[in-house]
Design a protein around this motif. Structure first.
Motif, PDB file in Angstrom:
ATOM      1  N   UNK A   1      51.491  17.726  59.986  1.00  0.00           N
ATOM      2  CA  UNK A   1      52.515  18.691  59.590  1.00  0.00           C
ATOM      3  C   UNK A   1      52.865  19.625  60.738  1.00  0.00           C
ATOM      4  N   UNK A   2      51.854  20.001  61.508  1.00  0.00           N
ATOM      5  CA  UNK A   2      52.098  20.876  62.664  1.00  0.00           C
ATOM      6  C   UNK A   2      52.943  20.177  63.717  1.00  0.00           C
ATOM      7  N   UNK A   3      52.749  18.870  63.881  1.00  0.00           N
ATOM      8  CA  UNK A   3      53.577  18.114  64.830  1.00  0.00           C
ATOM      9  C   UNK A   3      55.038  18.185  64.419  1.00  0.00           C
TER      10      UNK A   3
ATOM     11  N   UNK B   1      46.934  19.113  47.387  1.00  0.00           N
ATOM     12  CA  UNK B   1      48.281  19.078  46.807  1.00  0.00           C
ATOM     13  C   UNK B   1      49.241  19.965  47.585  1.00  0.00           C
ATOM     14  N   UNK B   2      48.779  21.146  47.976  1.00  0.00           N
ATOM     15  CA  UNK B   2      49.652  22.053  48.712  1.00  0.00           C
ATOM     16  C   UNK B   2      49.982  21.511  50.098  1.00  0.00           C
ATOM     17  N   UNK B   3      49.013  20.873  50.728  1.00  0.00           N
ATOM     18  CA  UNK B   3      49.267  20.275  52.041  1.00  0.00           C
ATOM     19  C   UNK B   3      50.279  19.137  51.904  1.00  0.00           C
TER      20      UNK B   3
ATOM     21  N   UNK C   1      56.086  27.941  59.680  1.00  0.00           N
ATOM     22  CA  UNK C   1      54.973  28.264  60.573  1.00  0.00           C
ATOM     23  C   UNK C   1      53.970  29.198  59.887  1.00  0.00           C
ATOM     24  N   UNK C   2      54.477  30.148  59.139  1.00  0.00           N
ATOM     25  CA  UNK C   2      53.582  31.051  58.409  1.00  0.00           C
ATOM     26  C   UNK C   2      52.744  30.269  57.403  1.00  0.00           C
ATOM     27  N   UNK C   3      53.372  29.327  56.716  1.00  0.00           N
ATOM     28  CA  UNK C   3      52.663  28.488  55.747  1.00  0.00           C
ATOM     29  C   UNK C   3      51.625  27.606  56.456  1.00  0.00           C
TER      30      UNK C   3
END
Length: 397
Positions: free
Chosen positions: A247-249, A323-325, A298-300
């Protein structure tokens, strides 16, 4: 290498900014200059990963006793985003590698940690090999099954998409548990990537051309008992934190698209009216919308990373955040796609020709079908929301 002070937590804003300052020169020196070549040739970015390893970043999440930086998931999020800004291929290889390393760090025996984790600091590259052609994006449902053969397991499996396929030094391979008739029972093995019987097919794709995520076949690959991870395979899949890195990528890809669009907008002038592209309100508003969404994501991202680190510190399962990820995965990949489309739109005809805009546009498409595909993820999220059963396995098959 500059150390992050332990006077303040790694998740503090000052520590995060220090980590960004640490990795950015590495990216500027090695990864960014290679991005165009990797896209054009499809070359695997091993040189990039070796350089990251030499600076400790391939061991970003593991403790210093194993040669790691011990920056946790917050450090992974920072590194993966910064890499993703300049080269999605290297970013995806990196995130999958860290996920494989975490599988050993979290679930491995002491012997497995001693045999594998120090090698990571030396440049060994790992990845996860999970999805199968028979079940597509339903990565939790493996049809392959390891066979118990005395002191070894024998693996025969057709894996559909394995990042770093044919390139990794070790794979975390998931199959059904040997001898079990229960489709919910899975095992994960650490498989030496140099063993005979591992066959990778060429990777030719629209984008992320350097990550080599092609089909991978395991033909009668023998694995010692000592390389069976002592945990349920599905726990390994959910607990490595690979998704948070991926997700960061995609967050980085979105930021890279915005950076390229801003640079083009500020330097391009229409001489007929002597106006910069920045003088057009419609363009400013498009870019502002991308910026707003990136700031929120980004905050999330950092909040999820902090919470994962807190669970790890307490030695608790990360499953409550799964689930949130997954929800964040949908948003991150679709933001990357949105940002890439806006960047191409803002660049006009220059965005359409071969170059940074069309490369980012092609790369950004890769996240949406990546397992779990956004269609599958939305279906699962909706069922969970409405308290409906997920029906992940067909019993008795």
């Amino acid at each position: 290498m500059t150390n992050i002070s332990k006077d303040r937590p790694v998740s503090s804003q000052s520590a995060i900014e220090k980590m960004r300052a640490m990795i950015k020169p590495i990216i500027e020196k090695k990864i960014k200059p290679n991005a165009e070549m990797i896209d054009k040739t499809g070359q695997f970015p091993r040189e990039n990963l070796l350089y990251l390893a030499s600076e400790g970043w391939n061991s970003v999440t593991i403790p210093k006793e194993w040669g790691g930086l011990d920056f946790g998931y917050v450090g992974l999020s920072v590194a993966a985003e910064e890499i993703g800004k300049v080269d999605a291929s290297t970013g995806l290889v990196y995130a999958m590698h860290v996920g494989a390393v975490q599988a050993i760090h979290i679930f491995g025996s002491q012997s497995q940690k001693e045999r594998w984790l120090p090698k990571v600091r030396e440049g060994y590259l790992g990845t996860l090999s999970i999805s199968e052609k028979a079940t597509g994006g339903h990565v939790w449902y493996n049809r392959s099954q390891a066979k118990n053969d005395g002191t070894e397991y024998i693996i025969n499996a057709q894996k559909s998409f394995t990042t770093s396929g044919g390139q990794a030094d070790f794979y975390i391979v998931q199959t059904r548990t040997a001898g079990s008739r229960d489709p919910k029972e899975h095992s994960s093995f650490i498989v030496d990537g140099h063993k005979d019987g591992i066959i990778a097919k060429p990777w030719k794709a629209l984008g992320v051309r350097g990550n080599h995520s092609g089909p991978l076949t395991f033909e009668n690959v023998r694995v010692s008992y000592q390389d069976l991870l002592p945990a349920d395979g599905l726990d390994v899949l959910n607990g490595t934190g690979v998704a948070i890195g991926l997700n960061a990528v995609w967050l980085g890809v979105a930021q890279g698209a915005l950076d390229a669009a801003v640079a083009h907008t500020t330097r391009t002038v229409h001489r007929d009216f002597n106006k910069s592209l920045a003088d057009y309100g419609v363009i400013r508003q498009k870019l502002a919308e991308v910026k707003i969404r990136i700031t929120g994501l980004r905050a999330w991202q950092l909040d999820l990373a902090r919470r994962l680190d807190e669970l790890r510190a307490l030695n608790e399962s990360s499953l409550p955040l799964a689930s949130e990820i997954k929800e964040q995965k949908v948003q991150a990949t679709e933001l990357a796609d949105f940002a890439a489309r806006v960047a191409m739109d803002v660049a006009g005809g220059f965005g359409y020709v071969e170059g940074i805009f069309e490369r980012i546009y092609r790369d950004a498409r890769g996240g949406i079908p990546m397992a779990p595909s956004n269609n599958v993820a939305r279906e699962q999220i909706g069922k969970e929301l409405l308290s409906l059963p997920l029906e992940l396995w067909e019993e008795g098959k």
